[in-house]
Scaffold this motif. Sequence first.
Motif, short mmCIF file in Angstrom:
data_model
loop_
_atom_site.label_atom_id
_atom_site.label_comp_id
_atom_site.label_asym_id
_atom_site.label_seq_id
_atom_site.Cartn_x
_atom_site.Cartn_y
_atom_site.Cartn_z
N UNK A 95 -15.78 10.45 5.30
CA UNK A 95 -16.23 9.21 4.64
C UNK A 95 -15.14 8.15 4.63
N UNK A 96 -13.92 8.53 4.99
CA UNK A 96 -12.80 7.60 4.84
C UNK A 96 -12.61 6.65 6.01
N UNK A 97 -13.51 6.74 6.98
CA UNK A 97 -13.32 5.96 8.22
C UNK A 97 -12.98 4.48 7.97
N UNK A 98 -13.67 3.77 7.06
CA UNK A 98 -13.34 2.36 6.87
C UNK A 98 -11.90 2.15 6.38
N UNK A 99 -11.44 3.04 5.50
CA UNK A 99 -10.07 2.91 4.98
C UNK A 99 -9.05 3.28 6.06
N UNK A 100 -9.37 4.32 6.82
CA UNK A 100 -8.48 4.72 7.92
C UNK A 100 -8.30 3.54 8.87
N UNK A 101 -9.41 2.86 9.18
CA UNK A 101 -9.33 1.73 10.12
C UNK A 101 -8.45 0.61 9.54
N UNK A 102 -8.55 0.37 8.25
CA UNK A 102 -7.72 -0.68 7.63
C UNK A 102 -6.23 -0.28 7.65
N UNK A 103 -5.97 1.01 7.46
CA UNK A 103 -4.57 1.49 7.52
C UNK A 103 -4.05 1.34 8.95
N UNK A 104 -4.88 1.74 9.91
CA UNK A 104 -4.43 1.66 11.31
C UNK A 104 -4.19 0.22 11.74
N UNK A 105 -4.96 -0.71 11.15
CA UNK A 105 -4.81 -2.13 11.51
C UNK A 105 -3.66 -2.78 10.73
N UNK A 106 -3.01 -2.01 9.86
CA UNK A 106 -1.88 -2.54 9.10
C UNK A 106 -2.30 -3.43 7.93
N UNK A 107 -3.58 -3.36 7.55
CA UNK A 107 -4.05 -4.20 6.43
C UNK A 107 -3.89 -3.52 5.08
N UNK A 108 -3.84 -2.20 5.09
CA UNK A 108 -3.63 -1.43 3.87
C UNK A 108 -2.44 -0.51 4.13
N UNK A 109 -1.51 -0.48 3.16
CA UNK A 109 -0.32 0.38 3.32
C UNK A 109 -0.45 1.61 2.45
N UNK A 110 0.03 2.73 2.97
CA UNK A 110 0.14 3.94 2.16
C UNK A 110 1.59 4.03 1.69
N UNK A 111 1.79 3.93 0.39
CA UNK A 111 3.16 3.97 -0.12
C UNK A 111 3.46 5.37 -0.64
N UNK A 112 4.43 6.02 0.00
CA UNK A 112 4.82 7.37 -0.44
C UNK A 112 6.12 7.22 -1.22
N UNK A 113 6.02 7.43 -2.52
CA UNK A 113 7.18 7.23 -3.40
C UNK A 113 8.27 8.25 -3.10
N UNK A 114 7.88 9.53 -3.07
CA UNK A 114 8.87 10.58 -2.79
C UNK A 114 8.28 11.66 -1.90
N UNK A 115 9.17 12.25 -1.12
CA UNK A 115 8.77 13.35 -0.23
C UNK A 115 9.45 14.63 -0.68
N UNK A 116 8.73 15.72 -0.62
CA UNK A 116 9.24 17.02 -1.07
C UNK A 116 8.96 18.06 0.00
N UNK A 117 9.52 19.28 -0.22
CA UNK A 117 9.13 20.44 0.57
C UNK A 117 8.15 21.27 -0.26
N UNK A 118 7.45 22.20 0.39
CA UNK A 118 6.43 22.98 -0.32
C UNK A 118 7.01 23.65 -1.57
N UNK A 119 8.20 24.23 -1.42
CA UNK A 119 8.80 24.95 -2.55
C UNK A 119 9.18 24.03 -3.71
N UNK A 120 9.19 22.73 -3.45
CA UNK A 120 9.56 21.77 -4.50
C UNK A 120 8.34 21.17 -5.21
#
Length: 321
Positions: free
Chosen positions: A274-299
């Motif tokens: 169902x996310x196709x419209x949002x995926x397309x906006x992300x791919x077009x650079x119109x919507x950004x995914x902001x990842x605050x922090x990255x972890x490993x599985x054990x964290x």
Amino acid sequence: MKAVVYTRYGSPDVLRFTDVEKPAPKDNEVLVKVQAVSLNRSDWEALRGKPLYARIGGPLRPRHHILGSDIAGRVEAAGRATTRFQPGDEVFADILSYLGGFAQYVCVPESALAPMPAGMSYEEAAALPQAGAIALQGIRDTGQVEAGQRVLINGAGGGSGMYAVQLAKLGGAEVTGVDNAEKLAFIRSLGADHVIDYARADFTRNGRGYDLILDLAAHRSVLAYRRSLLPGGRYLYVGGSAATLLQVLLIGPLLGRAEGKKLRLLAVRLGAQRLAPLVALCQAGKIATVIDRRYRLGEVPEALRYLGEGHAKGKLVASVE
Ligand SMILES: NC(=O)c1ccc[n+]([C@@H]2O[C@H](COP(=O)([O-])OP(=O)(O)OC[C@H]3O[C@@H](n4cnc5c(N)ncnc54)[C@H](OP(=O)(O)O)[C@@H]3O)[C@@H](O)[C@H]2O)c1
């Protein structure tokens, strides 16, 4: 395989990073080697067993022992009745109904999977499913935001809020974001026109009205929400207290009728397809995914603590080795 496991409700201290049996796919399932999994408030709620709706299916002890609902990875094996995916395919999924993503492998019904969007990293794809579905349905499909409308997003600094603010701005709305003080600059950076610190001001008492209130952290009475809607406006409960949910379900439909206001639960339809419209906006650079922090599985326990203590801006993602 390694997984983050819990058998009783509590703080992140009850989580253990340990060895468990690798699952085998049923006929309609696909075994996915998880490369990245994102964290959601729903994981925090299911860990704590609060609000009450987080205990559905497990009133005293959790029904699922491995949390994690948004994954991206690679198909390792496919059940006999599956037709769409083969070993080696890259996929992402929203598995809120099944869980099990905080692990090296998870079995997922084929229907819950979608192919990895071109040009996206595993981390970005894992960030999308639940938060993206809430935002897409809350702002567009059900929220039906139009240019010039006033939109308030309560809880705008978290995962769903991050996409919702951007989608509402893309739709031409005037956007107000509400969250804790630490997240207000972040919400402005997403494009919000106004921000409100929920600890300092009650937006239901500021004398302003809104065409849409998307409530990701509902704790007030339905009367207060009705007061904040413009005539013809819409209030959508997404998550928050069980008491507010009950009010919305029981009296919401009646309450706003005279002024054409609608107060209801947004029951989000899941599924990465169902996310196709949002995926397309992300791919077009119109919507950004902001990842605050990255972890490993054990964290993951540490990451959940960071989320639960109110620091996470946008998404948190764990990569799985
Ligand atoms: N309806 C459905 O079908 C459906 C489906 C999936 C998920 N959900 C629900 O959706 C909800 C939101 O998910 P999410 O992943 O976007 O959560 P999130 O990333 O944690 O974002 C929620 C934000 O709300 C803030 N907040 C907390 N209390 C607040 C208050 N009183 N006023 C304003 N903001 C407040 C939080 O800040 P702090 O850090 O200060 O707490 C956080 O920034 C969850 O409750 C989840 O269970 C609903």
